[in-house]
Design a protein around this motif. Structure first.
Motif, mmCIF file in Angstrom:
data_model
loop_
_atom_site.group_PDB
_atom_site.id
_atom_site.type_symbol
_atom_site.label_atom_id
_atom_site.label_comp_id
_atom_site.label_asym_id
_atom_site.label_seq_id
_atom_site.Cartn_x
_atom_site.Cartn_y
_atom_site.Cartn_z
ATOM 1 N N PRO A 55 -20.765 21.299 27.488
ATOM 2 C CA PRO A 55 -21.865 22.265 27.678
ATOM 3 C C PRO A 55 -21.410 23.725 27.651
ATOM 4 C CG PRO A 55 -21.765 20.677 29.486
ATOM 5 C CD PRO A 55 -20.651 20.334 28.565
ATOM 6 N N TYR A 89 -28.158 27.217 21.470
ATOM 7 C CA TYR A 89 -27.915 26.470 22.712
ATOM 8 C C TYR A 89 -28.609 25.109 22.662
ATOM 9 C CZ TYR A 89 -28.131 25.166 27.652
ATOM 10 O OH TYR A 89 -28.035 24.479 28.835
ATOM 11 N N ARG A 112 -26.874 21.431 22.702
ATOM 12 C CA ARG A 112 -27.131 20.547 23.852
ATOM 13 C C ARG A 112 -27.824 19.256 23.422
ATOM 14 N NH1 ARG A 112 -25.094 19.664 27.751
ATOM 15 N NH2 ARG A 112 -26.426 19.946 29.558
#
Ligand SMILES: [Fe+2]
Length: 342
Positions: A207, A196, A200
């Motif tokens: 997203p 993640y 990001r």
């Protein structure tokens, strides 16, 4: 199945575990070629024979490639370059985007989308191959439940990148045979958060793709990781990837166990309905995933034996069965079930 392929003409390329064409479509399978296939542990191939001709005329089922072989190989290569650290993630993203868009285009052109599982999953246990398979499964499932092309593109990218965080986990732990220690399992769980953060912080991707990396091990009943959130708090895309991830993992050879037949894997997925997985998505997956291949011997709930002769695109779990009393289309016989497949 291989023993029946002797002397017949191949209608699809046979690919080895490294993605190379072993025998090209069009070749006739003489005994020496059949033994070559056996040596490579290939159990089934697509051939042209009277049976396939008969079935073709009876019901629609696609024999051609679900996904162009070149698209798959390009994607695998792009992902491999990233995961082994040869190339930066951002450098490979463009290649991956093009590949995923191609798969979305290829699959969305099909009116009757059924997942030929033996075709999309391979023999190798490499992470990149698994990720491409998850991507294809998720795109197909997304299209069948009516998601838009933009949405399935995100799913495809998410399928490809869901385990990205594993590249920063010790490979000795990832490939370990036997049970993990509590500490090792804690490290494995970290791949969700690492992935993640990478997506990001190191990319400009949507997203929701990062969310897939974060949430694909969450369970509908809250027993998953990393957070233990429940169904409605898990993004629907993550719930789709969760099913495709487990299914492909079960049906692929791993370092510590051989692969499971698609039917057995589907039983496990079904058993996890509303517990581990989103029940409605499991239902949709069951209808699209082909677990009874053409030619498979089955026993019906009325005691009759038969052979799967064709598939229904509306529900792949209810095929057409040839019995000694003629063809029975299970799609129109809800009172009958397959109780055993041989
Ligand atoms: Fe994972």
């Amino acid at each position: 199945l291989l023993p029946n392929a002797n002397g017949k003409r191949l209608i699809r390329d046979v690919i080895d575990r490294h993605g190379r064409v072993l025998i090209a479509a069009g070749n006739v399978l003489w005994p020496e070629l059949v033994s070559l296939l056996a040596k490579h542990k290939i159990a089934a191939v697509w051939v042209k024979d009277d049976e396939t001709e008969k079935v073709n005329n009876h019901e629609i089922w696609a024999v051609d490639d679900l996904v162009d072989e070149q698209t798959r190989l390009t994607l695998m290569d792009g992902l491999q370059q990233t995961l082994v650290g040869n190339k930066k993630l951002t450098e490979q993203l463009e290649v991956m985007k093009v590949g995923v868009l191609q798969i979305v285009e290829e699959l969305s052109r099909r009116q009757d989308l059924l997942l030929y599982l033996n075709d999309i999953r391979g023999v190798s246990n490499y992470l990149y191959k698994h990720s491409v398979n998850v991507s294809i499964l998720a795109i197909a499932l997304g299209l069948t439940i009516g998601l838009t092309k933009d949405e399935v593109y995100l799913l495809g990218m998410g399928g490809l990148l869901h385990d990205l965080g594993k590249m920063r986990i010790d490979p000795a732990i990832l490939d370990k045979r036997g049970p993990l220690t509590v500490d090792e399992f804690k490290q494995v769980k970290e791949h969700t958060i690492i992935g993640y953060n990478m997506l990001r912080l190191e990319t400009q991707l949507d997203p929701r793709i990062a969310l897939i990396a974060l949430q694909h091990h969450e369970y509908s009943n809250g027993m998953g990781y990393p957070w233990g959130i429940v169904k409605n708090d898990i993004h629907p895309f993550s719930r789709i990837i969760a099913i495709c991830d487990v299914f492909d993992a079960l049906t692929t050879d791993r370092a510590y166990r051989s692969r499971m037949p698609a039917r057995a894997a589907m039983k496990i997925i079904t058993a996890g309905s509303d517990q581990q997985f989103d029940g409605e998505l499991v239902e949709a997956f069951r209808k699209v995933a082909v677990i009874y291949n053409i030619g498979c011997r089955v026993k019906l709930s009325n005691g009759l034996y038969g052979e799967v002769a064709g598939l229904n695109s509306a529900d792949a779990s209810r095929p057409i069965v040839a019995t000694k009393f003629g063809l029975i289309n299970l799609f129109y016989k809800p009172e009958l079930d397959i109780v055993e497949a041989i």
